[in-house]
Design an enzyme around this catalytic site. Sequence first.
Site, mmCIF file in Angstrom:
data_model
loop_
_atom_site.group_PDB
_atom_site.id
_atom_site.type_symbol
_atom_site.label_atom_id
_atom_site.label_comp_id
_atom_site.label_asym_id
_atom_site.label_seq_id
_atom_site.Cartn_x
_atom_site.Cartn_y
_atom_site.Cartn_z
ATOM 1 N N THR A 139 -6.690 16.494 -24.189
ATOM 2 C CA THR A 139 -6.741 16.529 -22.730
ATOM 3 C C THR A 139 -7.974 15.784 -22.224
ATOM 4 O O THR A 139 -9.009 15.729 -22.878
ATOM 5 C CB THR A 139 -6.770 17.985 -22.217
ATOM 6 N N ASP A 140 -7.839 15.214 -21.007
ATOM 7 C CA ASP A 140 -8.882 14.381 -20.433
ATOM 8 C C ASP A 140 -10.021 15.217 -19.856
ATOM 9 O O ASP A 140 -9.959 16.448 -19.810
ATOM 10 C CB ASP A 140 -8.311 13.506 -19.307
ATOM 11 N N LYS A 141 -11.021 14.532 -19.390
ATOM 12 C CA LYS A 141 -12.148 15.160 -18.702
ATOM 13 C C LYS A 141 -11.646 15.966 -17.505
ATOM 14 O O LYS A 141 -10.892 15.475 -16.674
ATOM 15 C CB LYS A 141 -13.122 14.085 -18.226
#
Length: 418
Positions: A139-141
Amino acid sequence: MFKARLLFTALVNQRPRLRENGGLFNFLCMMTDGSKVDQSANVLKRANEENESAEIQDTKRLKVEEEQNDEGKKYPKKKVVLLMAYSGKGYYGMQRNVGTSQFRTIEDDLVEALVKSGCIPENHGDEMKKMSFQRCARTDKGVSAAGQVVSLKLRLIENIIEKMNENLPAQIRVLGLKRVTQSFNSKNNCDARTYSYMLPTVAFSPKDYDTGDIAAFRLEPGTLQRVNCLFALYKGTHNFHNFTSQKAPNDPSARRYITEMSCGQPFLQRDTEFAVITVRGQSFMMHQIRKMIGLVIAVVKGYAPEDVMERSWGHEKVDIPKAPGLGLVLERVHFERYNKRFGRDGFHELLEWDLEEDAIVAFKKAHIYPTIVETEIQEGSMVSWMSTLPIHNFSGNKDEKQSDAEKLNNEEESNNSD
Protein backbone atom coordinates in the site's frame (compact mmCIF):
# COMPACT_ATOMS: atom_id res chain seq x y z
CA MET A 1 56.63 -65.85 2.15
CA PHE A 2 57.11 -62.10 2.00
CA LYS A 3 57.02 -61.87 5.81
CA ALA A 4 59.63 -64.65 6.14
CA ARG A 5 61.95 -62.87 3.75
CA LEU A 6 61.63 -59.67 5.77
CA LEU A 7 62.48 -61.60 8.95
CA PHE A 8 65.58 -63.16 7.35
CA THR A 9 66.76 -59.73 6.15
CA ALA A 10 66.31 -58.35 9.64
CA LEU A 11 68.40 -61.23 11.14
CA VAL A 12 71.26 -60.58 8.75
CA ASN A 13 71.24 -56.87 9.41
CA GLN A 14 71.12 -57.34 13.15
CA ARG A 15 73.85 -60.09 13.34
CA PRO A 16 76.51 -57.88 15.04
CA ARG A 17 73.98 -56.69 17.56
CA LEU A 18 72.81 -60.23 18.23
CA ARG A 19 76.32 -61.25 19.27
CA GLU A 20 76.58 -58.35 21.71
CA ASN A 21 73.15 -58.67 23.30
CA GLY A 22 72.65 -62.37 23.70
CA GLY A 23 71.71 -63.75 20.40
CA LEU A 24 68.50 -64.64 18.64
CA PHE A 25 66.36 -65.00 21.74
CA ASN A 26 66.92 -61.42 22.74
CA PHE A 27 66.27 -60.24 19.21
CA LEU A 28 62.97 -62.13 19.03
CA CYS A 29 62.02 -60.68 22.37
CA MET A 30 62.85 -57.24 21.04
CA MET A 31 60.67 -57.88 17.97
CA THR A 32 57.81 -59.06 20.16
CA ASP A 33 58.12 -56.07 22.47
CA GLY A 34 58.17 -53.76 19.45
CA SER A 35 54.97 -55.29 18.14
CA LYS A 36 53.39 -54.82 21.52
CA VAL A 37 54.44 -51.17 21.54
CA ASP A 38 53.08 -50.67 18.04
CA GLN A 39 49.82 -52.36 18.97
CA SER A 40 49.55 -50.25 22.11
CA ALA A 41 50.23 -47.13 20.07
CA ASN A 42 47.57 -48.12 17.56
CA VAL A 43 45.02 -48.79 20.30
CA LEU A 44 45.85 -45.47 21.96
CA LYS A 45 45.60 -43.71 18.59
CA ARG A 46 42.19 -45.27 17.90
CA ALA A 47 41.00 -44.33 21.38
CA ASN A 48 42.11 -40.74 20.87
CA GLU A 49 40.38 -40.62 17.49
CA GLU A 50 37.19 -42.04 18.99
CA ASN A 51 37.36 -39.53 21.83
CA GLU A 52 37.89 -36.68 19.37
CA SER A 53 34.98 -37.90 17.25
CA ALA A 54 32.77 -38.15 20.33
CA GLU A 55 33.78 -34.65 21.38
CA ILE A 56 32.91 -33.34 17.93
CA GLN A 57 29.54 -35.09 18.04
CA ASP A 58 28.90 -33.73 21.54
CA THR A 59 29.81 -30.24 20.35
CA LYS A 60 27.46 -30.53 17.39
CA ARG A 61 24.69 -31.91 19.62
CA LEU A 62 25.16 -29.09 22.13
CA LYS A 63 25.18 -26.55 19.30
CA VAL A 64 21.91 -27.94 17.94
CA GLU A 65 20.41 -27.90 21.42
CA GLU A 66 21.55 -24.31 21.88
CA GLU A 67 20.03 -23.37 18.51
CA GLN A 68 16.83 -25.11 19.49
CA ASN A 69 16.83 -23.23 22.76
CA ASP A 70 17.55 -19.94 20.97
CA GLU A 71 14.74 -20.57 18.51
CA GLY A 72 12.46 -21.71 21.29
CA LYS A 73 12.23 -25.51 21.55
CA LYS A 74 8.80 -25.20 23.07
CA TYR A 75 7.60 -22.88 20.30
CA PRO A 76 8.91 -24.12 16.92
CA LYS A 77 8.89 -21.80 13.91
CA LYS A 78 5.97 -22.39 11.55
CA LYS A 79 4.71 -20.82 8.33
CA VAL A 80 1.64 -18.69 9.02
CA VAL A 81 -0.36 -15.77 7.68
CA LEU A 82 -1.33 -12.73 9.72
CA LEU A 83 -4.48 -10.72 9.07
CA MET A 84 -3.63 -7.06 9.63
CA ALA A 85 -5.55 -3.79 9.82
CA TYR A 86 -3.96 -0.35 10.00
CA SER A 87 -4.51 3.33 9.47
CA GLY A 88 -1.88 4.56 7.02
CA LYS A 89 -1.81 8.18 8.15
CA GLY A 90 1.71 9.21 9.12
CA TYR A 91 3.33 6.18 7.44
CA TYR A 92 5.29 6.02 4.19
CA GLY A 93 3.43 2.98 2.93
CA MET A 94 3.47 -0.67 3.92
CA GLN A 95 6.82 -1.96 2.65
CA ARG A 96 9.88 -1.75 4.85
CA ASN A 97 13.04 -0.08 3.53
CA VAL A 98 15.90 -1.12 5.79
CA GLY A 99 18.27 1.76 6.48
CA THR A 100 15.71 4.55 5.96
CA SER A 101 14.38 4.94 9.48
CA GLN A 102 13.27 8.53 8.86
CA PHE A 103 10.57 7.18 6.52
CA ARG A 104 8.55 5.02 8.92
CA THR A 105 6.48 2.24 7.36
CA ILE A 106 3.89 -0.21 8.67
CA GLU A 107 6.35 -3.10 8.39
CA ASP A 108 8.90 -1.23 10.52
CA ASP A 109 6.49 -1.25 13.45
CA LEU A 110 5.36 -4.82 12.74
CA VAL A 111 8.91 -6.25 12.71
CA GLU A 112 9.77 -4.37 15.89
CA ALA A 113 6.69 -5.87 17.58
CA LEU A 114 7.56 -9.38 16.38
CA VAL A 115 11.05 -9.10 17.89
CA LYS A 116 9.84 -7.62 21.19
CA SER A 117 7.16 -10.27 21.61
CA GLY A 118 9.64 -13.09 20.94
CA CYS A 119 8.01 -14.28 17.70
CA ILE A 120 11.23 -13.94 15.69
CA PRO A 121 14.95 -13.67 16.53
CA GLU A 122 16.34 -10.15 16.57
CA ASN A 123 18.58 -10.72 13.53
CA HIS A 124 15.55 -11.57 11.39
CA GLY A 125 14.43 -7.95 11.64
CA ASP A 126 17.27 -6.72 9.43
CA GLU A 127 17.05 -9.61 6.97
CA MET A 128 13.38 -10.35 6.39
CA LYS A 129 14.23 -13.19 3.99
CA LYS A 130 15.20 -15.25 7.03
CA MET A 131 11.55 -15.39 8.07
CA SER A 132 10.27 -15.77 4.45
CA PHE A 133 8.30 -12.54 4.81
CA GLN A 134 5.92 -11.48 2.04
CA ARG A 135 3.07 -8.96 1.96
CA CYS A 136 -0.02 -9.53 -0.16
CA ALA A 137 -0.27 -5.91 -1.31
CA ARG A 138 2.09 -2.98 -1.05
CA THR A 139 0.00 0.00 0.00
CA ASP A 140 1.07 3.57 -0.78
CA LYS A 141 1.92 6.43 1.54
CA GLY A 142 -1.10 7.28 3.70
CA VAL A 143 -3.16 4.31 2.45
CA SER A 144 -4.95 2.16 5.06
CA ALA A 145 -5.90 -1.50 5.20
CA ALA A 146 -8.64 -3.51 6.87
CA GLY A 147 -7.63 -6.88 5.43
CA GLN A 148 -3.92 -6.96 4.64
CA VAL A 149 -2.37 -10.44 4.78
CA VAL A 150 1.33 -11.19 5.25
CA SER A 151 3.02 -14.60 5.24
CA LEU A 152 6.07 -15.45 7.34
CA LYS A 153 7.73 -18.00 9.62
CA LEU A 154 7.52 -17.27 13.33
CA ARG A 155 7.46 -18.93 16.73
CA LEU A 156 3.97 -19.95 17.78
CA ILE A 157 4.21 -18.57 21.31
CA GLU A 158 1.29 -18.57 23.72
CA ASN A 159 -1.23 -15.74 23.35
CA ILE A 160 0.66 -14.73 20.23
CA ILE A 161 -1.85 -12.22 18.81
CA GLU A 162 -2.27 -10.51 22.16
CA LYS A 163 1.50 -10.23 22.66
CA MET A 164 2.06 -8.83 19.17
CA ASN A 165 -0.64 -6.21 19.67
CA GLU A 166 0.84 -5.21 23.02
CA ASN A 167 3.92 -4.06 21.13
CA LEU A 168 2.08 -2.34 18.27
CA PRO A 169 0.65 1.20 18.17
CA ALA A 170 -3.15 1.46 18.35
CA GLN A 171 -3.46 2.25 14.65
CA ILE A 172 -1.92 -1.11 13.69
CA ARG A 173 -3.52 -4.40 14.73
CA VAL A 174 -3.07 -8.10 14.05
CA LEU A 175 -6.61 -9.50 13.92
CA GLY A 176 -6.03 -13.12 12.93
CA LEU A 177 -3.47 -15.90 12.39
CA LYS A 178 -3.65 -19.15 10.43
CA ARG A 179 -1.20 -21.94 9.55
CA VAL A 180 -0.39 -22.38 5.85
CA THR A 181 1.74 -24.64 3.67
CA GLN A 182 5.54 -24.22 3.77
CA SER A 183 5.61 -22.94 0.18
CA PHE A 184 2.81 -20.40 0.69
CA ASN A 185 3.50 -16.86 -0.54
CA SER A 186 0.84 -14.27 0.26
CA LYS A 187 1.57 -12.25 -2.88
CA ASN A 188 1.86 -15.11 -5.39
CA ASN A 189 -1.04 -17.13 -3.98
CA CYS A 190 -3.45 -14.18 -4.00
CA ASP A 191 -6.17 -14.44 -6.68
CA ALA A 192 -7.70 -10.98 -6.26
CA ARG A 193 -7.70 -7.85 -4.13
CA THR A 194 -10.62 -5.67 -3.08
CA TYR A 195 -10.09 -1.97 -2.32
CA SER A 196 -12.45 0.74 -1.18
CA TYR A 197 -12.13 4.48 -1.64
CA MET A 198 -13.97 6.84 0.70
CA LEU A 199 -14.45 10.38 -0.62
CA PRO A 200 -16.66 13.42 -0.07
CA THR A 201 -19.41 13.41 -2.71
CA VAL A 202 -18.52 17.00 -3.60
CA ALA A 203 -15.89 15.34 -5.80
CA PHE A 204 -18.74 14.66 -8.28
CA SER A 205 -20.09 18.21 -8.22
CA PRO A 206 -20.12 20.31 -11.44
CA LYS A 207 -16.85 22.10 -12.11
CA ASP A 208 -18.45 25.51 -11.47
CA TYR A 209 -19.75 24.49 -8.03
CA ASP A 210 -18.50 26.61 -5.11
CA THR A 211 -16.44 24.23 -2.97
CA GLY A 212 -16.17 26.72 -0.13
CA ASP A 213 -18.84 24.80 1.80
CA ILE A 214 -18.55 21.12 0.98
CA ALA A 215 -21.00 20.22 3.77
CA ALA A 216 -23.86 21.76 1.77
CA PHE A 217 -23.42 19.47 -1.24
CA ARG A 218 -25.69 16.46 -1.82
CA LEU A 219 -25.19 13.92 -4.59
CA GLU A 220 -28.17 13.59 -6.96
CA PRO A 221 -29.36 10.03 -7.76
CA GLY A 222 -28.92 10.68 -11.49
CA THR A 223 -25.29 11.71 -10.97
CA LEU A 224 -24.61 8.58 -8.90
CA GLN A 225 -26.12 6.47 -11.68
CA ARG A 226 -23.84 8.08 -14.25
CA VAL A 227 -20.83 7.58 -11.98
CA ASN A 228 -21.59 3.86 -11.77
CA CYS A 229 -22.07 3.60 -15.54
CA LEU A 230 -18.59 5.04 -15.99
CA PHE A 231 -17.06 2.74 -13.37
CA ALA A 232 -18.70 -0.25 -15.11
CA LEU A 233 -16.64 0.52 -18.22
CA TYR A 234 -13.53 -0.59 -16.34
CA LYS A 235 -14.82 -4.17 -15.96
CA GLY A 236 -12.96 -6.78 -17.93
CA THR A 237 -9.39 -6.82 -19.20
CA HIS A 238 -7.88 -3.54 -20.41
CA ASN A 239 -4.47 -2.06 -21.10
CA PHE A 240 -3.89 0.27 -18.14
CA HIS A 241 -0.47 1.56 -19.21
CA ASN A 242 -1.76 5.16 -18.84
CA PHE A 243 -2.86 4.49 -15.27
CA THR A 244 0.61 3.99 -13.82
CA SER A 245 4.15 5.21 -14.50
CA GLN A 246 6.95 3.82 -16.65
CA LYS A 247 4.79 1.28 -18.53
CA ALA A 248 5.00 1.07 -22.31
CA PRO A 249 1.74 0.53 -24.28
CA ASN A 250 3.01 -2.84 -25.52
CA ASP A 251 4.03 -4.09 -22.06
CA PRO A 252 1.96 -7.25 -21.36
CA SER A 253 2.05 -6.57 -17.61
CA ALA A 254 -0.07 -3.43 -18.14
CA ARG A 255 -3.10 -5.59 -18.97
CA ARG A 256 -5.21 -5.97 -15.83
CA TYR A 257 -8.50 -7.73 -15.12
CA ILE A 258 -11.20 -5.83 -13.19
CA THR A 259 -14.22 -7.78 -11.92
CA GLU A 260 -16.12 -5.12 -9.99
CA MET A 261 -16.21 -1.34 -9.59
CA SER A 262 -19.08 0.74 -8.23
CA CYS A 263 -19.97 3.61 -5.89
CA GLY A 264 -22.33 2.98 -2.99
CA GLN A 265 -25.10 5.15 -1.60
CA PRO A 266 -23.95 8.38 0.09
CA PHE A 267 -24.01 8.85 3.87
CA LEU A 268 -23.31 11.67 6.32
CA GLN A 269 -20.24 11.99 8.53
CA ARG A 270 -19.72 15.17 10.55
CA ASP A 271 -22.50 16.83 8.47
CA THR A 272 -20.53 16.17 5.30
CA GLU A 273 -21.72 13.69 2.68
CA PHE A 274 -19.37 10.84 1.81
CA ALA A 275 -19.56 7.76 -0.39
CA VAL A 276 -17.48 4.60 -0.76
CA ILE A 277 -16.23 3.24 -4.08
CA THR A 278 -15.46 -0.49 -4.22
CA VAL A 279 -13.15 -2.07 -6.78
CA ARG A 280 -12.03 -5.67 -7.12
CA GLY A 281 -9.40 -6.90 -9.53
CA GLN A 282 -6.85 -9.64 -10.02
CA SER A 283 -4.02 -7.20 -9.26
CA PHE A 284 -3.28 -3.49 -9.48
CA MET A 285 -0.29 -1.41 -10.52
CA MET A 286 1.14 1.57 -8.69
CA HIS A 287 -1.38 4.46 -8.65
CA GLN A 288 -3.81 2.51 -10.86
CA ILE A 289 -6.91 2.73 -8.64
CA ARG A 290 -6.36 6.38 -7.81
CA LYS A 291 -6.06 7.22 -11.51
CA MET A 292 -9.14 5.16 -12.39
CA ILE A 293 -11.12 7.20 -9.86
CA GLY A 294 -9.46 10.46 -10.87
CA LEU A 295 -10.42 10.02 -14.53
CA VAL A 296 -14.08 9.30 -13.72
CA ILE A 297 -14.22 12.39 -11.50
CA ALA A 298 -12.75 14.48 -14.34
CA VAL A 299 -15.41 13.16 -16.74
CA VAL A 300 -18.34 13.66 -14.33
CA LYS A 301 -17.22 17.20 -13.50
CA GLY A 302 -16.98 18.07 -17.19
CA TYR A 303 -13.22 18.48 -17.56
CA ALA A 304 -12.83 15.44 -19.84
CA PRO A 305 -15.01 13.88 -22.56
CA GLU A 306 -16.40 10.42 -21.87
CA ASP A 307 -14.55 8.86 -24.81
CA VAL A 308 -11.25 9.56 -23.04
CA MET A 309 -11.75 6.32 -21.12
CA GLU A 310 -11.70 4.23 -24.29
CA ARG A 311 -8.72 6.18 -25.60
CA SER A 312 -6.81 5.65 -22.37
CA TRP A 313 -6.68 1.90 -23.07
CA GLY A 314 -5.15 2.48 -26.50
CA HIS A 315 -1.55 3.10 -27.45
CA GLU A 316 -1.62 6.89 -27.26
CA LYS A 317 -0.42 8.76 -24.19
CA VAL A 318 -3.31 10.15 -22.14
CA ASP A 319 -2.87 12.57 -19.24
CA ILE A 320 -4.81 11.07 -16.31
CA PRO A 321 -5.16 12.83 -12.94
CA LYS A 322 -4.41 10.86 -9.78
CA ALA A 323 -6.92 11.18 -6.92
CA PRO A 324 -5.57 11.69 -3.36
CA GLY A 325 -4.41 8.62 -1.46
CA LEU A 326 -6.22 9.49 1.78
CA GLY A 327 -9.45 7.57 1.18
CA LEU A 328 -7.94 4.37 -0.26
CA VAL A 329 -8.30 1.23 1.88
CA LEU A 330 -7.22 -2.36 1.15
CA GLU A 331 -10.40 -4.14 2.21
CA ARG A 332 -9.73 -7.78 1.49
CA VAL A 333 -7.45 -10.20 -0.32
CA HIS A 334 -8.70 -13.43 -1.85
CA PHE A 335 -7.15 -16.91 -2.01
CA GLU A 336 -9.74 -18.97 -3.89
CA ARG A 337 -7.32 -21.33 -5.68
CA TYR A 338 -5.38 -22.02 -2.47
CA ASN A 339 -8.61 -22.65 -0.55
CA LYS A 340 -9.84 -25.03 -3.23
CA ARG A 341 -6.61 -27.05 -3.14
CA PHE A 342 -5.62 -26.97 0.54
CA GLY A 343 -8.48 -25.45 2.54
CA ARG A 344 -10.40 -28.69 2.99
CA ASP A 345 -7.56 -31.23 3.00
CA GLY A 346 -7.89 -31.85 6.74
CA PHE A 347 -4.52 -30.29 7.55
CA HIS A 348 -4.91 -26.61 6.63
CA GLU A 349 -7.47 -23.90 7.24
CA LEU A 350 -9.48 -21.93 4.72
CA LEU A 351 -8.03 -18.47 4.30
CA GLU A 352 -11.29 -16.74 5.07
CA TRP A 353 -11.92 -14.37 7.94
CA ASP A 354 -15.62 -14.61 8.79
CA LEU A 355 -14.90 -14.97 12.50
CA GLU A 356 -12.76 -11.82 12.42
CA GLU A 357 -15.35 -9.72 10.57
CA ASP A 358 -16.63 -7.98 13.70
CA ALA A 359 -13.08 -7.00 14.68
CA ILE A 360 -12.44 -5.70 11.14
CA VAL A 361 -15.56 -3.52 11.19
CA ALA A 362 -14.77 -2.26 14.69
CA PHE A 363 -11.23 -1.28 13.64
CA LYS A 364 -12.47 0.60 10.58
CA LYS A 365 -14.99 2.52 12.66
CA ALA A 366 -12.42 3.34 15.34
CA HIS A 367 -9.31 4.12 13.30
CA ILE A 368 -9.79 4.26 9.52
CA TYR A 369 -13.05 6.09 8.83
CA PRO A 370 -12.55 8.79 11.50
CA THR A 371 -9.04 9.49 10.19
CA ILE A 372 -10.29 9.88 6.63
CA VAL A 373 -13.21 12.10 7.65
CA GLU A 374 -11.26 14.30 10.07
CA THR A 375 -8.32 14.74 7.71
CA GLU A 376 -10.59 15.55 4.77
CA ILE A 377 -12.57 18.12 6.72
CA GLN A 378 -9.49 19.74 8.27
CA GLU A 379 -7.09 19.60 5.33
CA GLY A 380 -9.45 19.41 2.35
CA SER A 381 -7.25 17.09 0.29
CA MET A 382 -10.00 16.29 -2.23
CA VAL A 383 -11.01 19.92 -2.77
CA SER A 384 -7.35 20.90 -3.10
CA TRP A 385 -6.77 18.16 -5.68
CA MET A 386 -9.88 19.16 -7.63
CA SER A 387 -8.36 22.60 -8.20
CA THR A 388 -5.58 20.93 -10.26
CA LEU A 389 -7.96 19.32 -12.77
CA PRO A 390 -8.06 22.32 -15.18
CA ILE A 391 -4.32 22.01 -15.87
CA HIS A 392 -4.72 18.48 -17.29
CA ASN A 393 -5.04 18.03 -21.03
CA PHE A 394 -7.44 15.24 -22.02
CA SER A 395 -7.35 15.90 -25.77
CA GLY A 396 -4.23 13.87 -26.41
CA ASN A 397 -2.35 16.81 -27.95
CA LYS A 398 0.90 17.71 -26.18
CA ASP A 399 0.86 21.33 -25.01
CA GLU A 400 1.96 23.56 -22.14
CA LYS A 401 -1.04 22.53 -20.06
CA GLN A 402 -0.10 18.86 -20.27
CA SER A 403 3.50 19.67 -19.38
CA ASP A 404 2.27 21.38 -16.21
CA ALA A 405 0.15 18.34 -15.35
CA GLU A 406 3.08 15.97 -15.88
CA LYS A 407 5.24 18.16 -13.67
CA LEU A 408 2.58 18.00 -10.94
CA ASN A 409 2.36 14.20 -11.24
CA ASN A 410 6.15 13.88 -10.99
CA GLU A 411 6.16 16.00 -7.84
CA GLU A 412 3.41 13.85 -6.32
CA GLU A 413 5.22 10.63 -7.16
CA SER A 414 8.46 11.90 -5.58
CA ASN A 415 6.53 12.54 -2.37
CA ASN A 416 5.05 9.05 -2.26
CA SER A 417 6.79 5.82 -1.23
CA ASP A 418 4.65 3.51 -3.32
